[in-house]
Design a protein around this motif. Structure first.
Motif, short mmCIF file in Angstrom:
data_model
loop_
_atom_site.label_atom_id
_atom_site.label_comp_id
_atom_site.label_asym_id
_atom_site.label_seq_id
_atom_site.Cartn_x
_atom_site.Cartn_y
_atom_site.Cartn_z
N ASN A 98 43.45 30.05 36.98
CA ASN A 98 43.21 30.55 38.35
C ASN A 98 42.73 29.43 39.26
O ASN A 98 43.15 29.32 40.40
CB ASN A 98 42.13 31.65 38.34
CG ASN A 98 42.73 33.02 38.05
OD1 ASN A 98 43.94 33.18 37.97
ND2 ASN A 98 41.86 34.01 37.87
N LYS B 60 45.62 27.45 40.15
CA LYS B 60 46.54 28.19 41.04
C LYS B 60 46.00 28.34 42.46
O LYS B 60 46.71 28.18 43.42
CB LYS B 60 46.77 29.61 40.48
CG LYS B 60 47.81 29.69 39.40
CD LYS B 60 48.26 31.12 39.14
CE LYS B 60 47.16 32.08 38.79
NZ LYS B 60 47.61 33.34 38.20
N TYR B 61 44.73 28.74 42.54
CA TYR B 61 44.18 29.06 43.87
C TYR B 61 43.23 27.98 44.37
O TYR B 61 42.69 28.09 45.46
CB TYR B 61 43.39 30.38 43.81
CG TYR B 61 44.20 31.52 43.25
CD1 TYR B 61 45.23 32.09 44.00
CD2 TYR B 61 43.95 32.02 41.98
CE1 TYR B 61 45.98 33.13 43.48
CE2 TYR B 61 44.69 33.07 41.46
CZ TYR B 61 45.71 33.62 42.21
OH TYR B 61 46.44 34.64 41.70
N ASP C 292 36.20 25.10 41.67
CA ASP C 292 37.29 24.45 42.42
C ASP C 292 36.85 24.31 43.87
O ASP C 292 35.89 24.94 44.31
CB ASP C 292 38.58 25.27 42.32
CG ASP C 292 38.48 26.63 42.96
OD1 ASP C 292 38.35 26.70 44.19
OD2 ASP C 292 38.51 27.65 42.22
N ILE D 101 37.01 32.70 48.33
CA ILE D 101 37.26 34.15 48.40
C ILE D 101 36.23 34.75 49.36
O ILE D 101 35.03 34.46 49.24
CB ILE D 101 37.06 34.79 47.00
CG1 ILE D 101 37.97 34.11 45.97
CG2 ILE D 101 37.31 36.29 47.05
CD1 ILE D 101 37.53 34.31 44.53
N LEU E 246 36.60 42.00 42.38
CA LEU E 246 37.52 40.99 41.85
C LEU E 246 37.92 41.20 40.39
O LEU E 246 39.03 40.85 39.98
CB LEU E 246 36.88 39.61 42.01
CG LEU E 246 37.79 38.48 42.42
CD1 LEU E 246 38.53 38.80 43.69
CD2 LEU E 246 36.98 37.21 42.58
N TYR F 219 43.34 44.19 41.06
CA TYR F 219 42.78 43.85 42.36
C TYR F 219 43.15 42.41 42.68
O TYR F 219 42.88 41.50 41.91
CB TYR F 219 41.26 44.02 42.38
CG TYR F 219 40.70 43.90 43.79
CD1 TYR F 219 40.67 45.00 44.63
CD2 TYR F 219 40.26 42.67 44.29
CE1 TYR F 219 40.20 44.88 45.93
CE2 TYR F 219 39.80 42.55 45.58
CZ TYR F 219 39.77 43.66 46.40
OH TYR F 219 39.31 43.54 47.69
N ARG F 220 43.80 42.23 43.82
CA ARG F 220 44.16 40.87 44.24
C ARG F 220 43.74 40.69 45.68
O ARG F 220 43.84 41.63 46.47
CB ARG F 220 45.68 40.68 44.17
CG ARG F 220 46.25 40.77 42.76
CD ARG F 220 47.72 41.06 42.91
NE ARG F 220 48.47 40.79 41.71
CZ ARG F 220 49.27 41.69 41.16
NH1 ARG F 220 49.39 42.88 41.69
NH2 ARG F 220 49.95 41.38 40.09
N VAL F 221 43.29 39.48 46.02
CA VAL F 221 42.89 39.22 47.40
C VAL F 221 44.15 39.18 48.27
O VAL F 221 44.20 39.74 49.35
CB VAL F 221 42.12 37.88 47.49
CG1 VAL F 221 41.83 37.53 48.94
CG2 VAL F 221 40.84 37.97 46.68
N SER G 198 49.42 36.05 44.91
CA SER G 198 49.24 36.21 43.47
C SER G 198 50.60 36.32 42.78
O SER G 198 50.87 35.68 41.77
CB SER G 198 48.40 37.45 43.19
OG SER G 198 48.60 37.88 41.88
N GLY H 133 50.98 35.69 38.99
CA GLY H 133 49.79 36.42 38.50
C GLY H 133 50.12 37.88 38.16
O GLY H 133 51.01 38.48 38.74
N THR H 134 49.35 38.42 37.20
CA THR H 134 49.55 39.83 36.84
C THR H 134 48.46 40.71 37.48
O THR H 134 48.57 41.93 37.47
CB THR H 134 49.43 40.03 35.32
OG1 THR H 134 48.11 39.64 34.91
CG2 THR H 134 50.46 39.23 34.56
N GLY H 135 47.40 40.10 37.98
CA GLY H 135 46.30 40.88 38.55
C GLY H 135 45.36 41.41 37.47
O GLY H 135 44.46 42.20 37.75
N GLY I 297 44.02 39.14 34.96
CA GLY I 297 43.30 38.02 34.33
C GLY I 297 41.78 38.18 34.34
O GLY I 297 41.12 38.02 33.30
N LEU I 298 41.22 38.51 35.50
CA LEU I 298 39.75 38.59 35.57
C LEU I 298 39.21 39.86 34.91
O LEU I 298 38.08 39.87 34.42
CB LEU I 298 39.28 38.50 37.03
CG LEU I 298 39.48 37.13 37.69
CD1 LEU I 298 39.03 37.15 39.15
CD2 LEU I 298 38.73 36.04 36.92
N SER J 96 35.43 28.06 44.88
CA SER J 96 34.85 29.13 44.06
C SER J 96 34.24 28.54 42.80
O SER J 96 34.63 27.46 42.34
CB SER J 96 35.93 30.11 43.62
OG SER J 96 36.72 30.49 44.71
#
Ligand code: ADP
Length: 267
Positions: free
Chosen positions: A162, A165-166, A200, A205, A213, A218-220, A225, A230-232, A234-235, A259
């Motif tokens: 993540n 990615k972000y 990072d 966010i 989150l 849940y995705r921002v 994503s 992303g699958t949404g 991971g967290l 973050s």
């Protein structure tokens, strides 16, 4: 709140009376609603790539049959969509496995330092492709805890992936820092532990999203994503694995600045 009130007449010590039972069904209904939302989300997430795949199969059987360039392009898209379904099913299986095992705390000897080295090596090509430098901080040669190596590896993988990615502002690259530290006394764990921080300096966010989150799906930013594969989930997986290890997860972020995801495990 949703309550059911039952009144039953009864006689107590030869005196007439009544038993009044008030049942609060809000919790049950909430759990039922969450289950329904989850099934609807899974169906939607699986149906989207499947519909795309079916559309391309139809096109390849018909109009694009003899167009080699179109066929190659469509096969590339189909591979991506099939990969998305594969990742989603893999994450769903991981989630259900951790949930089933949540009561049983795993206690194999696991070396956190070695797992960090291994996950960073696996993700080095993805970091390089995103122009992100992956930095390991922490001098511990070994950091032994009781746990499930595969699951802790998955936590590290999800958080570091993540961050890659972000964690880079569009096209600017960036730095992802993974810090391992021993905590002699962690009040939340009532004892010693090891903390791993993944930081990072990317997009960050907004604080309104932070409490939600770790919810499933849940995705921002839905589009971003999906674009990043992303699958949404991971967290949500991270949260359950950390809970199973009786650890703590902390998320701190500032929009536009970056973050920091920290997990602390007893050990
Ligand atoms: P996804 O598969 O969408 O990445 P996750 O559960 O891993 O799902 O993350 C949920 C959402 O949290 C992501 O869609 C993203 O919006 C946000 N997010 C996670 N990690 C970071 C990060 N390091 N920086 C910014 N946003 C993040």
């Amino acid at each position: 709140r949703n309550c059911v009130v039952t009144v039953t007449p009864l006689t107590l010590a030869r005196r007439p009376g009544a038993a009044v039972v008030i049942e609060d069904s809000s919790g049950v209904e909430h759990a039922e609603q969450m289950r329904r939302d989850f099934v609807a989300n899974v169906s939607h997430e699986l149906k989207t790539p499947l519909t795309a795949l079916m559309g391309f199969i139809e096109t390849l059987q018909g109009p694009a049959r003899s167009d080699a360039a179109a066929r190659d392009r469509f096969l590339g898209i189909m591979e991506r969509e099939a990969g998305r379904m594969n990742r989603l099913i893999g994450d769903l299986l991981s989630l259900s496995r951790v949930e089933q095992e949540e009561r049983r705390r795993p206690l194999d000897r696991v070396d956190l330092a070695a797992l960090i080295r291994s996950v960073c090596a696996t993700l080095a090509p993805a970091a390089a492709a995103a122009g992100v430098s992956l930095v390991r901080i922490g001098t511990a040669e070994a950091a032994e805890i009781g746990g499930d190596a595969d699951q802790i590896q998955q936590v590290l993988h999800n958080l570091i992936e993540n961050a890659i990615k972000y964690g880079s502002k569009a096209g600017q690259g960036g730095e992802v820092r993974v810090t391992l530290a021993h905590v002699p006394h962690e009040p939340l764990l009532r004892g010693p532990g090891w903390s791993v921080e993944v930081a990072d300096d990317g997009e960050g966010i907004d604080e309104i999203h932070l409490p939600r989150l770790t919810e499933r799906f849940y995705r921002v930013d839905n589009h971003r994503s999906r674009e990043k594969g992303g699958t949404g989930l991971g967290l949500a997986i991270v949260k359950h694995i950390v809970a199973r290890h009786r650890g703590r997860l902390k998320i701190e972020s500032t929009a536009g600045q970056g973050s920091r995801f920290t997990f602390i495990l007893p050990g």
